[in-house]
Design an enzyme around this catalytic site. Structure first.
Site, short mmCIF file in Angstrom:
data_model
loop_
_atom_site.label_atom_id
_atom_site.label_comp_id
_atom_site.label_asym_id
_atom_site.label_seq_id
_atom_site.Cartn_x
_atom_site.Cartn_y
_atom_site.Cartn_z
N SER A 3 0.85 -1.19 0.09
CA SER A 3 -0.13 0.02 -0.06
C SER A 3 0.95 1.16 -0.05
CB SER A 3 -0.86 -0.13 1.32
OG SER A 3 0.00 0.06 2.29
N CYS A 4 2.29 1.13 -0.04
CA CYS A 4 2.88 2.38 0.21
C CYS A 4 3.78 2.45 -1.12
CB CYS A 4 3.95 2.21 1.55
SG CYS A 4 2.91 1.82 2.76
N PHE A 5 4.91 1.68 -1.39
CA PHE A 5 5.73 1.92 -2.34
C PHE A 5 5.28 2.61 -3.61
CE2 PHE A 5 9.64 -0.53 -0.52
CZ PHE A 5 9.70 0.30 0.63
N LYS A 53 2.25 3.77 -4.49
CA LYS A 53 1.38 4.89 -4.17
C LYS A 53 2.27 5.95 -3.69
CE LYS A 53 -0.26 5.31 0.19
NZ LYS A 53 -0.07 6.38 0.88
N ASP A 54 3.36 5.86 -3.11
CA ASP A 54 4.32 7.24 -2.65
C ASP A 54 5.06 7.58 -3.90
OD1 ASP A 54 3.06 6.96 -0.32
OD2 ASP A 54 4.69 6.12 0.83
#
Ligand code: UGA
Length: 421
Positions: free
Chosen positions: A260-262, A264-265
């Site tokens: 959910s992070c890399f 999206k970020d």
């Protein structure tokens, strides 16, 4: 200290439980009444190693959850831990942040107690200054509040340990008093503190995740070349990573990064750069390598078994990494899509993530054991580094033909082929 944590998702809940562990009085504000009930009953709504023990020790005592913002009024600090999902154009959707700021402001209206509003959610640089400060200010009618930005660096599955043993604590604040009040919350944790302004703290989070994602895409590109040259990329990156300037972490080649992070970020950082008139070629390439990487699994598969139409393909591992049931941006998703496009019948197994993947691909077969997925299969693609897969061996003899391709270096049996090794 009295702390209100806004949002009881994985960041908010872990943060709240760890603050209670550090001796603070913590209230979680969470809109989902089901989650609130579970937290108050000491039952973590998500699996995180060590979290259940913390909830058992503190829930209903110094850790209480509710759906109302009331506890904010009485707290010394509030930590905003709500989601910042990707909007359609790759930018971060800040609507939950805005709503939380309004509610915090309303709760603080008419109060006189010193209070610091801290943003922990991952937000684009400038958000605290340009959105949080004015929104809370208008809603509260106060100009004496402190504001800070305190990013998290928690890995899913290892979040409690990461929280209590961080490499660093980043505290961005406009004024030293607000920063000091955040630093006081972390008293008892042994880690260097990096004190910056709020905008730099926001950027540190994006720059950290983007660099880790870059290490992975870089390793995968080197891995793809190594495979052509008959070189073991894991040996190569061990030799590279022992250089202190590089560090040995996040140099494991494979089918690419998910979660959910890399993704999206990095997308949000690209969006931000483009909005500023920059052309972020490196970050775009990081994403492009990551888009192509899982499809190489299917390419290798076709080279080995030919046309996929009518073939049974076992997919082992659906979660974006081991130790979680989270399938967001899992590299298994584009692989299964490509297999279905090619007319293959997919039999999938994962120790935790089957219920989640069933919602994305209701049409494929889900198995209760790896052996069941492998029985009669023409080939097997391994997508997640679950440790239990390292013990598989005889199970591959159940396949019609023993074509085993791994997208994560985990198998110890003979005859497998790696995506880039
Ligand atoms: C990541 C960061 O590691 C955390 O520091 C950060 O706080 C978090 O995002 C966030 O922004 O909230 P997480 O998404 O839980 O944490 O997962 P990681 O353990 O970082 O793995 C991400 C992906 O990279 C996984 O798909 C993993 O399999 C892959 N990976 C990781 C590789 O392909 N190779 C590696 O060497 C390491």
């Amino acid at each position: 200290m009295k702390i209100a944590v806004i949002g009881g998702g994985y960041v908010g809940l872990v943060t709240a439980a760890c603050f209670a562990h550090l001796g603070h009085e913590v209230s979680i504000v969470e809109v989902d009444a089901g989650k609130v009930r579970a937290i108050n009953a000491g039952e973590p709504p998500i699996y995180e190693e060590g979290l259940e023990e913390l909830l058992t020790a503190h829930a209903g005592k110094t850790l209480v959850a509710g759906t109302e913002y009331g506890p904010v009024a009485d707290a010394d600090l509030s930590f905003i831990c709500v989601g910042t999902p990707p909007a359609g154009d790759g930018s971060a959707d800040l609507s939950y942040i805005t709503a939380a700021c309004r509610s915090i402001g309303e709760a603080l209206r008419g109060r006189t107690k010193t209070h610091t509003v801290v943003v922990k959610s991952t937000v684009p640089p400038g958000t605290t200054e340009n959105l949080v400060v004015p929104t809370v200010g208008v809603a509260s009618g106060r100009n004496d509040l402190g504001f800070a930005m305190n990013p998290e660096f928690l890995r899913e599955g290892r979040a409690v340990d990461d929280f209590l043993h961080p490499d660093r604590i980043v505290i961005g604040s406009a004024d030293p008093a607000a920063g000091n009040s955040v630093a006081a919350v972390y008293r008892g944790i042994d880690a260097p503190a990096v004190r910056t302004g709020t905008t730099a703290a926001e950027m540190i989070k994006y720059a950290s995740n983007a660099l880790l994602a870059t290490k992975i895409s870089y390793t995968n590109e080197i891995g793809n070349l190594c495979k052509r040259l008959g070189i073991d990329v894991y040996e190569v990156m061990q030799g590279v990573g022992l250089d202190k300037r590089v560090s040995p972490h996040f140099l494991n080649a494979g089918a690419g990064f998910g979660g959910s992070c890399f993704p999206k970020d990095v997308a949000a950082l690209i969006h931000l750069a483009e909005k500023q008139g920059e052309d972020p070629v490196l970050l775009q390439s990081v994403m492009e390598v990551n888009r192509r990487q899982p499809l190489r699994m299917v390419g290798i598969l076709k080279e080995r078994v030919g046309d996929l139409n009518g073939k049974k393909i076992a997919v082992l591992g659906l979660a974006f990494k081991d130790g979680t049931d989270d399938i967001r941006e899992s590299r298994a998703v584009p692989v299964i899509e490509a297999l279905l496009e090619g007319g293959a019948a997919v039999a999938a197994y994962d120790p935790l993530a089957v219920p989640n993947m069933r919602r994305v691909f209701p049409q494929i077969e889900y198995c209760a054991r790896a052996a069941e997925a492998l029985a009669g299969a023409d080939a097997c693609l391994l997508m997640t580094e679950w440790p239990e897969f390292s013990r598989l061996d005889g199970e591959f003899d159940l396949m019609k033909s023993r074509v085993v391709i791994e997208g994560r270096r985990v198998l110890s049996c003979d005859g497998k082929e790696g995506i880039c090794w």
